[in-house]
Each structure stands twice: as C-alpha cells, then as structure tokens.
Design a protein around this motif. Structure first.
Motif, PDB file in Angstrom:
ATOM      1  N   LYS A  35       0.809  -1.216   0.000  1.00  0.00           N
ATOM      2  CA  LYS A  35       0.000   0.000   0.000  1.00  0.00           C
ATOM      3  C   LYS A  35       0.844   1.269   0.000  1.00  0.00           C
ATOM      4  O   LYS A  35       0.412   2.316   0.461  1.00  0.00           O
ATOM      5  CB  LYS A  35      -0.945  -0.008   1.209  1.00  0.00           C
ATOM      6  N   ASN A  36       2.044   1.185  -0.543  1.00  0.00           N
ATOM      7  CA  ASN A  36       2.939   2.342  -0.531  1.00  0.00           C
ATOM      8  C   ASN A  36       2.741   3.292  -1.706  1.00  0.00           C
ATOM      9  O   ASN A  36       3.406   4.301  -1.803  1.00  0.00           O
ATOM     10  CB  ASN A  36       4.413   1.889  -0.532  1.00  0.00           C
ATOM     11  N   VAL A  37       1.854   2.970  -2.622  1.00  0.00           N
ATOM     12  CA  VAL A  37       1.683   3.812  -3.803  1.00  0.00           C
ATOM     13  C   VAL A  37       1.244   5.216  -3.396  1.00  0.00           C
ATOM     14  O   VAL A  37       0.381   5.401  -2.552  1.00  0.00           O
ATOM     15  CB  VAL A  37       0.664   3.189  -4.777  1.00  0.00           C
ATOM     16  N   LEU A  80       0.768  32.153  -3.922  1.00  0.00           N
ATOM     17  CA  LEU A  80       0.880  31.038  -2.992  1.00  0.00           C
ATOM     18  C   LEU A  80       1.117  29.738  -3.770  1.00  0.00           C
ATOM     19  O   LEU A  80       1.365  29.759  -4.966  1.00  0.00           O
ATOM     20  CB  LEU A  80      -0.389  30.949  -2.140  1.00  0.00           C
ATOM     21  N   ASP A  81       1.067  28.613  -3.069  1.00  0.00           N
ATOM     22  CA  ASP A  81       1.294  27.327  -3.712  1.00  0.00           C
ATOM     23  C   ASP A  81       0.089  26.414  -3.515  1.00  0.00           C
ATOM     24  O   ASP A  81      -0.854  26.743  -2.784  1.00  0.00           O
ATOM     25  CB  ASP A  81       2.568  26.662  -3.190  1.00  0.00           C
ATOM     26  N   CYS A  82       0.126  25.279  -4.176  1.00  0.00           N
ATOM     27  CA  CYS A  82      -0.939  24.276  -4.108  1.00  0.00           C
ATOM     28  C   CYS A  82      -0.271  22.912  -4.023  1.00  0.00           C
ATOM     29  O   CYS A  82       0.588  22.593  -4.845  1.00  0.00           O
ATOM     30  CB  CYS A  82      -1.837  24.374  -5.343  1.00  0.00           C
ATOM     31  N   GLU A  83      -0.652  22.122  -3.036  1.00  0.00           N
ATOM     32  CA  GLU A  83      -0.022  20.826  -2.840  1.00  0.00           C
ATOM     33  C   GLU A  83      -1.090  19.757  -2.663  1.00  0.00           C
ATOM     34  O   GLU A  83      -2.029  19.923  -1.882  1.00  0.00           O
ATOM     35  CB  GLU A  83       0.897  20.854  -1.623  1.00  0.00           C
ATOM     36  N   CYS A  84      -0.959  18.679  -3.420  1.00  0.00           N
ATOM     37  CA  CYS A  84      -1.844  17.523  -3.276  1.00  0.00           C
ATOM     38  C   CYS A  84      -0.934  16.309  -3.118  1.00  0.00           C
ATOM     39  O   CYS A  84      -0.346  15.840  -4.086  1.00  0.00           O
ATOM     40  CB  CYS A  84      -2.752  17.399  -4.498  1.00  0.00           C
ATOM     41  N   ASN A  85      -0.790  15.813  -1.899  1.00  0.00           N
ATOM     42  CA  ASN A  85       0.233  14.807  -1.612  1.00  0.00           C
ATOM     43  C   ASN A  85      -0.370  13.428  -1.354  1.00  0.00           C
ATOM     44  O   ASN A  85      -1.546  13.181  -1.601  1.00  0.00           O
ATOM     45  CB  ASN A  85       1.086  15.251  -0.420  1.00  0.00           C
ATOM     46  N   GLY A  86       0.469  12.547  -0.855  1.00  0.00           N
ATOM     47  CA  GLY A  86       0.079  11.159  -0.645  1.00  0.00           C
ATOM     48  C   GLY A  86      -0.997  10.962   0.394  1.00  0.00           C
ATOM     49  O   GLY A  86      -1.568   9.873   0.492  1.00  0.00           O
ATOM     50  N   LYS A  87      -1.300  11.993   1.177  1.00  0.00           N
ATOM     51  CA  LYS A  87      -2.391  11.851   2.140  1.00  0.00           C
ATOM     52  C   LYS A  87      -3.732  11.740   1.430  1.00  0.00           C
ATOM     53  O   LYS A  87      -4.675  11.148   1.946  1.00  0.00           O
ATOM     54  CB  LYS A  87      -2.406  13.046   3.089  1.00  0.00           C
ATOM     55  N   ILE A 136       4.488   9.986  -9.557  1.00  0.00           N
ATOM     56  CA  ILE A 136       3.972   8.806  -8.873  1.00  0.00           C
ATOM     57  C   ILE A 136       5.185   8.039  -8.359  1.00  0.00           C
ATOM     58  O   ILE A 136       6.211   7.945  -9.052  1.00  0.00           O
ATOM     59  CB  ILE A 136       3.104   7.941  -9.804  1.00  0.00           C
ATOM     60  N   LYS A 137       5.106   7.505  -7.167  1.00  0.00           N
ATOM     61  CA  LYS A 137       6.260   6.793  -6.612  1.00  0.00           C
ATOM     62  C   LYS A 137       5.797   5.604  -5.771  1.00  0.00           C
ATOM     63  O   LYS A 137       4.638   5.509  -5.372  1.00  0.00           O
ATOM     64  CB  LYS A 137       7.115   7.737  -5.769  1.00  0.00           C
ATOM     65  N   ASN A 138       6.753   4.733  -5.530  1.00  0.00           N
ATOM     66  CA  ASN A 138       6.540   3.543  -4.695  1.00  0.00           C
ATOM     67  C   ASN A 138       5.474   2.603  -5.236  1.00  0.00           C
ATOM     68  O   ASN A 138       4.820   1.902  -4.484  1.00  0.00           O
ATOM     69  CB  ASN A 138       6.159   3.957  -3.262  1.00  0.00           C
ATOM     70  N   GLU A 139       5.268   2.588  -6.555  1.00  0.00           N
ATOM     71  CA  GLU A 139       4.309   1.634  -7.109  1.00  0.00           C
ATOM     72  C   GLU A 139       4.996   0.463  -7.803  1.00  0.00           C
ATOM     73  O   GLU A 139       4.341  -0.440  -8.278  1.00  0.00           O
ATOM     74  CB  GLU A 139       3.355   2.344  -8.077  1.00  0.00           C
ATOM     75  N   TYR A 140       6.310   0.496  -7.900  1.00  0.00           N
ATOM     76  CA  TYR A 140       7.117  -0.622  -8.401  1.00  0.00           C
ATOM     77  C   TYR A 140       6.649  -1.121  -9.762  1.00  0.00           C
ATOM     78  O   TYR A 140       6.513  -2.320  -9.988  1.00  0.00           O
ATOM     79  CB  TYR A 140       7.130  -1.757  -7.371  1.00  0.00           C
ATOM     80  N   CYS A 141       6.361  -0.175 -10.640  1.00  0.00           N
ATOM     81  CA  CYS A 141       6.045  -0.445 -12.046  1.00  0.00           C
ATOM     82  C   CYS A 141       4.663  -1.053 -12.270  1.00  0.00           C
ATOM     83  O   CYS A 141       4.233  -1.188 -13.413  1.00  0.00           O
ATOM     84  CB  CYS A 141       7.080  -1.353 -12.694  1.00  0.00           C
ATOM     85  N   TYR A 142       3.933  -1.395 -11.225  1.00  0.00           N
ATOM     86  CA  TYR A 142       2.658  -2.080 -11.408  1.00  0.00           C
ATOM     87  C   TYR A 142       1.503  -1.088 -11.549  1.00  0.00           C
ATOM     88  O   TYR A 142       0.718  -1.164 -12.483  1.00  0.00           O
ATOM     89  CB  TYR A 142       2.421  -3.025 -10.236  1.00  0.00           C
ATOM     90  N   ARG A 143       1.404  -0.161 -10.618  1.00  0.00           N
ATOM     91  CA  ARG A 143       0.344   0.848 -10.691  1.00  0.00           C
ATOM     92  C   ARG A 143       0.885   2.087 -11.415  1.00  0.00           C
ATOM     93  O   ARG A 143       1.871   2.669 -11.005  1.00  0.00           O
ATOM     94  CB  ARG A 143      -0.155   1.214  -9.299  1.00  0.00           C
ATOM     95  N   ASN A 144       0.196   2.492 -12.485  1.00  0.00           N
ATOM     96  CA  ASN A 144       0.632   3.622 -13.321  1.00  0.00           C
ATOM     97  C   ASN A 144      -0.458   4.684 -13.372  1.00  0.00           C
ATOM     98  O   ASN A 144      -1.649   4.387 -13.206  1.00  0.00           O
ATOM     99  CB  ASN A 144       0.925   3.172 -14.754  1.00  0.00           C
ATOM    100  N   THR A 145      -0.040   5.902 -13.609  1.00  0.00           N
ATOM    101  CA  THR A 145      -0.967   7.010 -13.837  1.00  0.00           C
ATOM    102  C   THR A 145      -0.702   7.585 -15.224  1.00  0.00           C
ATOM    103  O   THR A 145       0.442   7.892 -15.564  1.00  0.00           O
ATOM    104  CB  THR A 145      -0.783   8.115 -12.775  1.00  0.00           C
ATOM    105  N   LEU A 146      -1.766   7.727 -16.029  1.00  0.00           N
ATOM    106  CA  LEU A 146      -1.646   8.334 -17.349  1.00  0.00           C
ATOM    107  C   LEU A 146      -2.165   9.765 -17.275  1.00  0.00           C
ATOM    108  O   LEU A 146      -3.237  10.013 -16.703  1.00  0.00           O
ATOM    109  CB  LEU A 146      -2.434   7.549 -18.399  1.00  0.00           C
TER     110      LEU A 146
END
Length: 539
Positions: free
Chosen positions: A457-459, A471-478, A519-529
């Motif tokens: 579940k690290n994706v 200002l800035d805008c951040e949408c993170n892993g949370k 995208i990180k920590n998905e180990y090539c399996y889960r991808n985002t297009l």
C-alpha cells in the motif's frame, strides 16, 4: 454554416484522412484546434505551431478557411495557413487543406465568396514566397492544380448563374410589397435598444459574437468600441465575483511591496548565494527544485524561497491582487507582433479582459518535460531530464498521453511544466488522468510484496504548483494514496479518463505558475496516465 455544421465538416475531413480516428476523438481534436485557432491569432512566433500535434494542425487549417475574413486580402489567417503549408513537417495538413478548399468551393454555392477565398490564398502565397525568398514551388505543385480545378468549377457556376439572374430579379420585385418594406424598416437594427442586444449576446460564445460583429456596421460598433457591452458580457458569462475582481478591483489595487513578498535586493542576494553554494546538490536530489528548473533559471528558486519565508514569517496579512493596464497591454503585445502601442488602444479594454477569461489555460502532457532524478558520485554525471513515456490513446484529448511510473532502479520520476504570464486571481488546478495496472510487472510486484508485505500500500501520487508572485498548491500522498488509487480504479477502470482537482492556487500579481506531478513507490505495477493540466479561474 453554423458551428455544429462546421465541427461536423472538420470531423469528416479528419476521419477521411486518418482512417483509425473515431468521431469522438476527432471531435476532441476539433475542440483543441478551436482553442489553438484563438491562441494563434495572438502569436508573435508562428514556430509555436510546429510543436503541436499533426491532427490538430490538420483541423486548424480547415477551421481557418471557415473563419477567414474574405474582405481582408492580407490578413493574419492567410499568413498562418502559408506558414503551416511550407513549414510543417508532414504532408497531412496540406492534404486536408486542399480537400477543404475544394469542398468550400463546391458546396458553398456563392461564386463571389469562393473567388474571394481563392484570391486571398493566392495573395497570401505570393507574399509568403516573396518574404521567405523561396526559389522553387515544385514540391507544392499539387496546390496549383487544385486551385486550377476550383477556378474552372467557379467559372462554370458563374455562367449558370448569369442565365437565372433576370428570373431572380423579377421574382424579387414581385415578392417585395409595400407592407414588407415597412416591416423591414421597423425591424431595422437601429431601432433595437442596446439592452436587448446585450441580453441576446449573453447566450452567444465568443466566436459567435465576433461573427455577429461582421454582419453590420451597427453591431460592429457595439461589439468593438462599447466598453459597457464587454463589461456586461463578463458579468453574464463569469458571474459577479469575477466581474468584481476584473472590472472593479485588481486594476485599482496598489502593488504589494518587495518587502512584503521577500523580494528585496537583500532577500534575493541571500537566496542566490545559498543557491550557488548548493546548486548541484539541490537540483540533483530534490524533486521540487528540479521541478522549478533551478538548474537553468533562478526565478523558480527565488519564488519558492520567498514563499517559504512568507509562510514562516509573514510580514503582513494584507496581500493584494494587483494588475496594471500597462501589464495587460504588454501581455498582448508580446503574444502578437501585429499589435502595436497605437492600435491596441483602439480595442475595448474590457474586450481584452473578456478574451483572457475565456482563453483555455491548458498544457498537454505530451508538451511537458520529464523529471528523472538520479545522483552519481560527486554529482558529475547527473541526469535530470528524461522525456516521459508517451503513448497513443485515442480517448485522450489529442490521441496521445504520458504514462507516469517508477523505474525499479531509480527513486523519483515525474513531469513538470509552467503556465506563463497568469493574471492575478484564484485558480482551480485540474489534471485529466487515467489509472492503469500494468500486468507486465505483476509478477515482480507480487514477489516484492511477499518479501515486504507493508509495501503493498505504498503507492503515492504527488502534485505541487507554485505561483511566482502568489501562494502554492499541494496535493500529496495523504489524498492520492493507495485507497485513492483503488477507489478511482474501481469507479473508472483503466479505460475512462476523469478530472482530478488538485486544489486552488492564489496569484497576487502577474506570474508564471510552476507545477510538477509524480507517482512513486508503485514498483512499475500501478501507473498514472496524464492527458493535460488545466487552470480554471474561479475567483
């Protein structure tokens, strides 16, 4: 021809030439080409067209033919057409152009209008060849053959029309009675109050309003020179908040001081000094500094450091949104070399504002830069650019998209871009994305998870945006984590695109907006297009 018929005509030309193109995909290409059409009228450098997709350019030349001003022999439309025909790398736009010309001449039925069109094209061709000093036109001989066929066709139509002229004149005299003449007089446009015209225009698109202005002198004067007309359109189309912001607020606000924004010379010297000392190290391993292109420019770094300082130690809470009239003029003068300081003053100021508000602020993923962080010993051979993996997808906006994924041997991959010269305001940031489970790497993924069960579940996906003076805008892993991925995948599958709102960003003064998506920590399996990133002004 109405906008619906025109769109269908472009779709027909596209699907005829590109046999693998569906009507839906061609429709999306038409929408992109329509946006590009409006953008190209403000271009100062037509070379920007060479960066666009072939299908969009093919649709663009057809749209130009429909929108061309037949009363201007040497207009901007003709220059754009000739630039595409002689400069674009493939033959497809030229083929679609020739087919569209033939269809226009044969189906329009108006010999005079069709003749005007061919004359404009030939005049534009002559000017382009003369200015570009082209020695030979052998490679474009098919254009002249097409013009010759269409001229012969027009001559035949003209002879047939002359035979029926007398009959038509007699019929018109018979039909037109004194009662009808009186009705025409009463319904003349001069008798209509302006508030009725304002109300009617409320339901028109921008291109429809431009076409309306071409119908008569009275409407031309109304739409070109009446500030109140454009103020009412802003209010009707965008609501009271944006009307208040762009008509009654930002042009009367004072600028924020450099002291307030941490942009004094002392601040800059401090930031630049730190940047020079740590430049190689920061850009090499820090994703956000790579996203801000700190290797090639200090601007993004200064904006980031200023914002961080402002967040930790705000010098005031009174940060105002401000834009000067001079900045608006300069914005358009830089984008269109046919505008000058003299003739831009002849354009209604609020028309310029309306045009900015309706302009599509979108960057296609295929036109963005990749981020690939990999640090070698002593930072001597660092690779901080890797072109993202592009692939065909007929359901995307232009038939191509970008796949974001993590390479096994590296630890961060992403994509970055920049919106240029964004006016003050509050913008919603939208990404059009699609999720995919890459079965090619399923075995590797399962083996990895069996060794480290917690990694399943690290994706995580991460989006960050920063305004140069805002200002800035951040949408993170949370938010974009494993549960987000799985729920969206369950809802849309791996075939459907959806719009993901990354948040809102506030811009105080004219700014560039930097952004990055990874995208990180998905180990090539889960991808985002990724299809595109878009700014929607909301306030």
């Amino acid at each position: 021809m109405g906008s619906v018929g025109r769109k269908q005509e472009v779709i027909t030309h596209l699907t005829t030439y590109y046999s693998d193109l569906t009507d839906d995909a061609a429709g999306r290409i038409y929408d992109e080409a329509t946006n590009l059409y409006h953008e190209s009228l403000t271009y100062t450098n037509f070379n920007l067209l060479l960066e666009r997709d072939e299908k969009i350019i093919s649709a663009l030349v057809t749209i130009i033919i429909f929108e061309i001003d037949l009363d201007k022999l040497k207009g901007l439309h003709g220059q754009i057409m000739m630039f595409i025909l002689f400069s674009y790398k493939t033959i497809a736009p030229t083929y679609v152009f020739v087919q569209a010309i033939g269809h226009y001449v044969q189906d329009d039925g108006d010999v005079i209008q069709s003749t005007k069109l061919l004359r404009i094209i030939l005049d534009s061709l002559y000017d382009y060849v003369k200015k570009s000093k082209i020695d030979s036109l052998n490679s474009h001989s098919h254009l002249f053959k097409s013009f010759n066929r269409n001229l012969n066709l027009l001559e035949q139509q003209r002879k047939e029309m002359l035979e029926d002229v007398k009959k038509q004149e007699e019929a018109e005299k018979f039909i037109e009675s004194d009662v009808e003449a009186e009705i025409k007089k009463i319904m003349f446009i001069d008798y209509l109050p302006h508030n009725i015209l304002y109300h009617l225009c409320k339901y028109l698109s921008f291109i429809d309003i431009i076409n309306l202005s071409k119908t008569c002198k009275q409407l031309y004067i109304l739409t070109e020179n009446d500030n109140y007309f454009w103020m009412m359109l802003i209010k009707n189309h965008f609501g009271f908040k944006l009307y208040k912001r762009y008509v009654h607020e930002i042009f009367y606000n004072e600028k924020n001081s450099d002291y307030v924004l941490y942009r004094t010379n002392k601040d800059k010297e401090k930031f630049e000094k730190y940047s020079e000392i740590n430049k190689l190290f920061l850009v090499c391993i820090t994703w956000v500094f790579n996203m801000l292109n700190c290797k090639d420019s200090i601007d993004g770094y200064l904006a980031y450091k200023s914002l961080m300082k402002q967040k930790k130690h705000p010098r005031t809470n009174d940060l105002r949104m401000s834009l000067t009239i001079e900045e608006v003029f300069d914005y358009y003068l830089k984008r269109n070399n046919y505008l000058t300081k003299e003739n831009i003053l002849q354009i209604s100021f609020y028309k310029l504002i309306y045009f900015y508000l309706i302009e599509l602020k979108r960057l296609l993923a295929v036109n963005l830069f990749g981020i690939h962080l990999h640090c070698s010993k002593d930072h001597l051979n660092c690779i901080n650019r890797l072109y993202p993996k592009q692939e065909d997808d007929l359901t995307s906006s232009i038939g191509r998209c970008v796949r974001l994924y993590t390479v096994r041997s590296q630890f961060l991959v992403g994509i970055r871009g920049k919106f240029k010269s964004i006016w003050p305001g509050i913008y919603e940031i939208i990404c059009r994305i699609k999720l995919d489970k890459n079965e090619e790497y399923l075995t590797f993924y399962n083996e990895y998870c069996s060794r480290a069960p917690g990694s399943e579940k690290n994706v995580q996906c991460y989006f960050y945006a920063l305004a140069g003076h805002g200002l800035d805008c951040e949408c993170n892993g949370k938010k974009m984590n494993f549960n987000w991925f799985e729920s969206k995948y369950l809802l849309y599958g791996n075939q459907n695109w959806f719009n993901e709102t990354m948040g809102k960003i506030k811009v105080f003064e004219l700014s560039d907006i930097y952004f990055g998506f990874q995208i990180k920590n998905e180990y090539c399996y889960r991808n985002t297009l990724l299809d595109y990133v878009q700014l929607n002004i909301v306030e």
